[in-house]
Design an enzyme around this catalytic site. Structure first.
Site, PDB file in Angstrom:
ATOM      1  NE  ARG A  17     -37.488  -2.319  62.857  1.00 26.05           N
ATOM      2  CZ  ARG A  17     -37.358  -3.573  62.483  1.00 26.05           C
ATOM      3  NH1 ARG A  17     -36.254  -3.954  61.880  1.00 26.05           N
ATOM      4  NH2 ARG A  17     -38.327  -4.432  62.670  1.00 26.05           N
ATOM      5  CB  VAL A  23     -40.047   6.103  64.379  1.00 26.46           C
ATOM      6  CG1 VAL A  23     -41.016   7.041  65.097  1.00 26.46           C
ATOM      7  CG2 VAL A  23     -39.679   6.677  63.018  1.00 26.46           C
ATOM      8  CG  ASP A 130     -39.495   9.992  49.837  1.00 30.67           C
ATOM      9  OD1 ASP A 130     -39.833   9.297  48.848  1.00 30.67           O
ATOM     10  OD2 ASP A 130     -38.884   9.522  50.810  1.00 30.67           O
TER      11      ASP A 130
END
Ligand SMILES: Nc1ncnc2c1ncn2[C@@H]1O[C@H](COP(=O)(O)OP(=O)(O)OP(=O)(O)O)[C@@H](O)[C@H]1O
Length: 509
Positions: A17, A23, A130
């Site tokens: 998650r 996922v 990211d």
């Protein structure tokens, strides 16, 4: 329970998650896949769906062993899903939380893998934005690299930018961890490839030391350190390797290595690192220090951000490190999606006045420290760059007084910043460039209707969503290196916000 995703995929069970969704372990025509199902509120945002569809080419274009491949994009009723290569293993955050710092050879091998993945993306004009341990997956299925390190793959390419929808930020907060943010992002510049290099150098430092160079404490303090502080060499690390890390942590983006250079320089180091043990680095926030030793409001006895910090981990240094973050998201089959993940801190880009206040507070802090150090008999007040404590000295009471004065100065600066912020209400938080001009996108095919896509084009033919154009409101905050749009509602995030000592958000479209 299995569920159909579009006409070609079946999601069997939750394997992870994240802040943007869940996922799943799934299955497609070509075999097992990982399916990232975006949160409902994201999937129902037509602008966002449009962005995903428009940029599916960029999302699916990266094909490299060091990148988690995105095979397909499915827009089906209420579902928006990315179908990815299934990586058998764990993410680097879980590995760090579980076992602490890595031996240098393994750390460098993982970083070199990620640098190679970045090189391919940067060559295609895609900036990740990211890079952090959560987005680095360790592939246990392939044979290990040097130092027994599992091979690493970078995931979530371009997704931060896609979800970073300006319209969402008015009612919500920007979500992300500040630890990996390059200084130029904090200063409002458009994020370019060098932000990924800075973030990767931060990750490598963390793999070696067990903590990030500028993290810890309140969000404002972290941002200030990124912009104003330098970091001392890690004790025990070969000088050549330190030079590579230091160069990639340079404040000026142009001074950093490019991804290909970084990968090559790291690989060069690998043979000489063979057999070197894990570094023993004391964490600057060691829990043995009394509260008064912390000079920026950081509470050594507990998190002030409302997060569930989980198991403190193995004692001493590592204990402090583990407490700084939330626990890794467990790979729990059947677990429910949880959008209030606590590995992120809610934050907002500070405006010019706030940054000036942070810098001024930093200057005053340094001046006060130097003055104290110059006084005879004051003991050592050496402060390691990036650390949150003064050195252990004899004049504890005097230092407490000093800490009090510094705290007052910081508070005054923050108040000034707040007033400036409240005064300008409207321009705050929006100094960034319009991400529509960002080179972080790969090529797009300009499609606005996913239903016209053939399956081979990467979009599921069952798509029913109308793809809106790539709308961008003026004042887009680009490059916050994080996902936006997570509602603030939950107590942990609210507590984190109050702990950030930052003014409330005020955004204009
Ligand atoms: N392709 C994949 N194969 C196997 N597991 C995966 C895959 N992608 C993600 N996971 C697992 O799912 C977890 C959640 O991933 P996800 O990308 O949604 O969130 P995250 O990167 O951890 O956090 P955030 O979305 O907040 O950046 C990961 O930590 C990883 O353990």
């Amino acid at each position: 329970m299995a569920r159909k995703i579009g006409s070609r995929y079946t999601a069997h069970q939750v394997i992870g998650r994240g802040s943007a969704g869940t996922v799943w372990l799934g299955e497609g025509p070509e075999g097992p896949v990982a399916i990232k199902l975006l949160r409902e509120d994201l999937a129902s945002d037509q602008v966002l769906v449009g962005r995903f569809v428009q940029e599916r080419t960029a999302l699916t274009s990266l094909d490299h062993p060091r990148v988690v491949g995105v095979h397909d994009l499915v827009v089906d009723g209420d579902d928006l899903a990315l179908v990815m290569e299934l990586v058998h293993g764990t993410d680097l955050r879980s590995r760090l939380d579980r076992e602490g710092p890595l031996i240098p050879q393994a750390a460098v091998s993982i970083a070199a893998d990620v640098a190679e993945g970045l090189a391919v993306a940067h060559a295609a004009g895609i900036v990740h934005r990211d890079v952090k341990p959560e987005n680095i997956l360790l592939d246990q299925a392939s044979s290990p690299g040097p130092g027994g390190a599992p091979r690493a793959k970078l995931s979530d390419f371009g997704i931060a930018r896609l979800v970073d929808a300006p319209r969402r930020t008015r009612a919500t907060r920007i979500i992300g961890t500040p630890d990996y943010l390059a200084p130029e992002v904090i200063e409002g510049l458009e994020p370019r490839a060098a932000v990924d290099i800075y973030a990767l150098a931060t990750v490598l430092y963390e793999l070696l030391a067990g903590f990030t160079p500028f993290g810890g404490g309140h969000t404002g303090a972290v941002l200030r350190r990124h912009v104003t502080e330098s970091v001392a060499p890690l004790p025990g690390l070969p000088e050549d390797l330190w030079k590579v890390i230091a160069q990639c942590l340079a404040k000026a983006p142009a001074s950093r290595l490019r991804a290909t250079e970084l990968a090559a320089r790291l690989r060069e180091q690998l043979p000489s690192l063979a057999g070197q043990p894990v570094l023993r680095v004391s964490h600057p926030d060691a829990s043995t220090l009394p509260a008064a030793e912390y000079d920026d409001g950081y509470d050594p006895h507990g998190p002030d951000d409302g997060e569930d910090h989980g198991d403190p981990g193995r004692g001493g240094t590592r204990q402090r490190v583990a407490r700084r973050r939330g626990p890794a998201v467990p790979l729990v089959p059947g677990a429910q999606p949880d959008s209030s993940r606590d590995t992120h801190t809610s934050l907002r880009r500070p405006n010019r006045e706030e940054l000036a206040a942070f810098a001024e507070a930093s200057r005053q802090e340094r001046a006060a420290r130097e003055a104290a150090a110059a006084r005879p008999g004051s003991g050592s007040t050496h402060r390691r760059p990036g650390s949150r404590r003064s050195g252990a000295g004899s004049s504890v009471r005097r230092r407490r007084l000093l800490v009090g004065v510094v705290a007052l100065l910081v508070a005054a600066g923050a108040l000034g910043a707040y007033k400036a912020f409240a005064g300008e209400n409207g321009s705050a938080g929006a100094p960034g460039g319009d991400s529509s001009n960002s080179p972080s996108t790969g090529p797009t095919d300009g499609s606005t209707d996913s239903s016209t896509d053939s399956p081979s084009a990467g979009t599921d033919p069952t798509s029913t969503a109308q793809a809106a154009g790539p709308e961008r409101a003026p004042g887009t905050v680009s490059g916050w290196g994080a996902l936006t749009g997570i509602p603030v509602g939950g107590p942990p995030v609210a507590a984190a916000l109050s702990g950030s000592r930052m003014p409330p958000p005020a955004r204009t479209a």
